[in-house]
Design a protein around this motif. Structure first.
Motif, short mmCIF file in Angstrom:
data_model
loop_
_atom_site.label_atom_id
_atom_site.label_comp_id
_atom_site.label_asym_id
_atom_site.label_seq_id
_atom_site.Cartn_x
_atom_site.Cartn_y
_atom_site.Cartn_z
N HIS B 163 31.87 9.82 -14.86
CA HIS B 163 32.32 8.42 -14.74
C HIS B 163 33.76 8.30 -14.24
O HIS B 163 34.50 7.45 -14.72
N VAL B 164 34.15 9.17 -13.31
CA VAL B 164 35.51 9.07 -12.77
C VAL B 164 35.57 7.88 -11.81
O VAL B 164 34.69 7.73 -10.96
N ALA B 165 36.59 7.02 -11.99
CA ALA B 165 36.70 5.84 -11.14
C ALA B 165 37.24 6.22 -9.77
O ALA B 165 38.18 7.00 -9.67
N TRP B 166 36.63 5.68 -8.73
CA TRP B 166 37.06 5.96 -7.35
C TRP B 166 37.72 4.72 -6.78
O TRP B 166 37.26 3.61 -7.01
N LYS B 167 38.78 4.94 -6.00
CA LYS B 167 39.36 3.83 -5.26
C LYS B 167 38.55 3.62 -3.99
O LYS B 167 37.72 4.46 -3.63
N SER B 168 38.83 2.54 -3.28
CA SER B 168 38.02 2.21 -2.10
C SER B 168 38.14 3.23 -0.98
O SER B 168 37.13 3.69 -0.45
N LEU B 169 39.37 3.61 -0.62
CA LEU B 169 39.54 4.47 0.56
C LEU B 169 38.89 5.85 0.39
O LEU B 169 38.20 6.30 1.32
N PRO B 170 39.06 6.53 -0.76
CA PRO B 170 38.33 7.80 -0.91
C PRO B 170 36.82 7.64 -0.74
O PRO B 170 36.17 8.52 -0.16
N VAL B 171 36.27 6.52 -1.22
CA VAL B 171 34.83 6.28 -1.05
C VAL B 171 34.50 6.20 0.44
O VAL B 171 33.52 6.79 0.91
N GLY B 172 35.34 5.47 1.18
CA GLY B 172 35.13 5.34 2.62
C GLY B 172 35.22 6.68 3.32
O GLY B 172 34.39 7.00 4.18
N ILE B 173 36.22 7.49 2.95
CA ILE B 173 36.40 8.81 3.57
C ILE B 173 35.16 9.67 3.32
O ILE B 173 34.60 10.27 4.24
N VAL B 174 34.72 9.67 2.07
CA VAL B 174 33.57 10.50 1.69
C VAL B 174 32.30 10.02 2.40
O VAL B 174 31.53 10.83 2.94
N LEU B 175 32.09 8.71 2.42
CA LEU B 175 30.88 8.17 3.06
C LEU B 175 30.89 8.49 4.56
O LEU B 175 29.86 8.90 5.12
N GLY B 176 32.05 8.31 5.19
CA GLY B 176 32.17 8.60 6.62
C GLY B 176 31.86 10.06 6.92
O GLY B 176 31.03 10.36 7.79
N PHE B 177 32.50 10.96 6.19
CA PHE B 177 32.25 12.39 6.39
C PHE B 177 30.78 12.74 6.08
O PHE B 177 30.20 13.60 6.73
N GLY B 178 30.23 12.07 5.08
CA GLY B 178 28.83 12.31 4.69
C GLY B 178 27.89 11.99 5.83
O GLY B 178 27.00 12.80 6.17
N ILE B 179 28.07 10.81 6.45
CA ILE B 179 27.21 10.40 7.57
C ILE B 179 27.36 11.39 8.72
O ILE B 179 26.37 11.91 9.25
N SER B 180 28.61 11.65 9.08
CA SER B 180 28.88 12.50 10.23
C SER B 180 28.35 13.92 10.01
O SER B 180 27.66 14.49 10.87
N SER B 181 28.66 14.49 8.84
CA SER B 181 28.26 15.89 8.58
C SER B 181 26.75 16.06 8.51
O SER B 181 26.21 17.05 9.02
N SER B 182 26.06 15.10 7.85
CA SER B 182 24.61 15.27 7.71
C SER B 182 23.93 15.19 9.09
O SER B 182 23.03 15.97 9.37
N VAL B 183 24.39 14.25 9.93
CA VAL B 183 23.78 14.14 11.27
C VAL B 183 24.13 15.37 12.12
O VAL B 183 23.27 15.89 12.84
#
Lengths: 174, 252
Positions: B163-183
């Motif tokens: 239950h670690v709280a995430w700020k908005s920008l780290p979420v964005g960074i992770v989501l962006g890298f996630g999309i790019s890396s998986s594709v």
């Protein structure tokens, strides 16, 4: 052929996992007002008794092996309920603490930070303890210790009470 | 088709430029210097490749030179991506000493396992008689994608479980890298299996990077969200009932 398909499935699953985690993160903190009411009481003495090495040795020495295995399994099953409860409660306390970390009152913020740290520690301990208990149900001879868990929960709940007490006057003053 | 190719090549870098400006404007580059450096590097690499591309059209540069610059650029970008992920993890566990102690070995071992896994699978994929430079490009792309994706999943699952709280920008960074890396991972696999034409797979890659940059842009410009009940404050009755619940917990 097979490995190509496997890697593709892994890629899609990993992306789904990332999206699911992020969506879950957003919805976790949306309804915090009801969080405190979800806390469940834990009888720490009873839990301590269940995981006490001395108690286990006593039972082992005074019961026939098949009886001991049955009793031990029941006791460990009960212990898992306590650990799951501590796991859930610590999650709730982390969320409550996180919400108060940015409080303007430094005392509230400091207590909240400490609560989050300890709740995280307890949650991690609970995560590590659960597989040991389940393993102990299968292998009763296995020795393991979770003595820190009741102590940790005890400390944690005291901190949560302090945080609650600190916040009430602040709210009344508002 | 040429328009689509040019759009997918240029548009993400224009958006990355906006992302850079956003980071500078809200001063978040100080919080994420590695992410900032990574974006600057991507922009520099793009500019360099555009120059080589135009030199190539005038037959001044060779295609091999273009590809080698791309490969070296990807290798540096992969290192910067890893540094960005490390930075994101560091931001998350800052001020959480116990969590830092627990998370560091998990990430370290996950990285070791992922490097071994990526090396093994890359070795399997690189036996298809492609040109050497393209082979290096695909292996690099695939390995960095596997490592990134694996670390992202470990980080997300670990922080979600705790239950670690995430700020908005780290979420964005992770989501962006996630999309790019998986594709990227899927694309590299498709190329090695010769499932589709290289051009079509390149479109897929560029589209994924476009989506990734869009996510980064949205999260960079979006104001930081605070937990709702901090803003509204607890009601006194809520706090009293919370206290009662907690008192009940410590009863013996």
């Amino acid at each position: 052929m097979n490995i190509v398909l496997f890697v593709m499935i892994v890629g899609v699953l990993a992306l789904a996992c990332i999206v699911w985690s992020i969506r879950g993160r957003n919805s976790d903190t949306r309804n915090p007002n009801g969080l405190a009411s979800q806390l469940q009481p834990i009888d720490i003495c009873a839990f301590r008794n269940l995981i006490d090495d001395g108690e286990r040795e006593y039972l082992r020495n005074h019961l026939f092996p098949p009886d001991f295995r049955g009793v031990h399994r029941e006791r460990m099953l009960a212990a898992t309920e306590y650990v799951w409860c501590a796991f859930r409660n610590s999650g709730i306390l982390i969320q409550l603490g996180e919400a108060s970390r940015n409080a303007t009152d430094p005392a509230v913020a400091a207590t909240a930070a400490s609560l989050v740290e300890n709740a995280t520690r307890l949650r991690l301990d609970a995560m590590q303890t659960l597989p040991k208990i389940y393993l102990s149900m299968v292998f009763p001879g296995l020795t393991w210790t979770a003595q820190d868990l009741p102590e940790g929960f005890d400390k944690l709940t005291r901190q949560a009470v302090i945080l609650g007490c600190l916040q009430v006057p602040a709210q009344v003053a508002l | 088709m040429v328009f689509l190719q040019l759009y997918l090549w240029i548009a993400p870098h224009v958006l990355l430029g906006l992302c850079l400006l956003g980071l500078l404007r809200n001063r978040r580059y100080k919080e994420f210097p590695m992410f900032f450096t990574y974006i600057v590097f991507e922009e520099a690499l793009f500019s360099g490749l555009v120059v080589i591309y135009f030199l190539l059209l005038r037959s001044v540069a060779s295609l091999t030179a273009y590809r080698w610059v791309l490969v070296i650029g990807i290798a540096i970008a992969a290192i910067l991506q890893l540094a960005t992920l490390y930075e994101t993890a560091n931001v998350l566990i800052l001020n959480r000493l116990y969590l830092a102690r627990a998370l560091r070995p998990v990430l370290k071992w996950a990285a070791v396992l992922l490097i071994f896994g990526a090396s093994a699978v890359s070795a399997l994929f690189s036996q298809n008689g492609m040109q050497r430079v393209m082979n290096v490009f695909e292996v690099l792309n695939f390995s960095s994608s596997v490592i990134n994706l694996g670390l992202l999943v470990v980080l997300l699952l670990f922080t979600r479980a705790l239950h670690v709280a995430w700020k908005s920008l780290p979420v964005g960074i992770v989501l962006g890298f996630g999309i790019s890396s998986s594709v990227e991972m899927i694309a590299s696999t498709l190329i090695s299996g010769s499932r589709a034409s290289y051009i079509n797979i390149d479109y897929l890659r560029m589209a994924a990077f476009h989506a990734c940059v869009l996510v980064w842009l949205v999260y960079t410009l979006r104001p930081e969200r605070k937990l709702e009940f901090v803003e509204s404050g607890f009601k006194k009755s809520d706090l009293e009932s919370w206290n009662q619940d907690l008192q009940r917990m410590v009863e013996r």
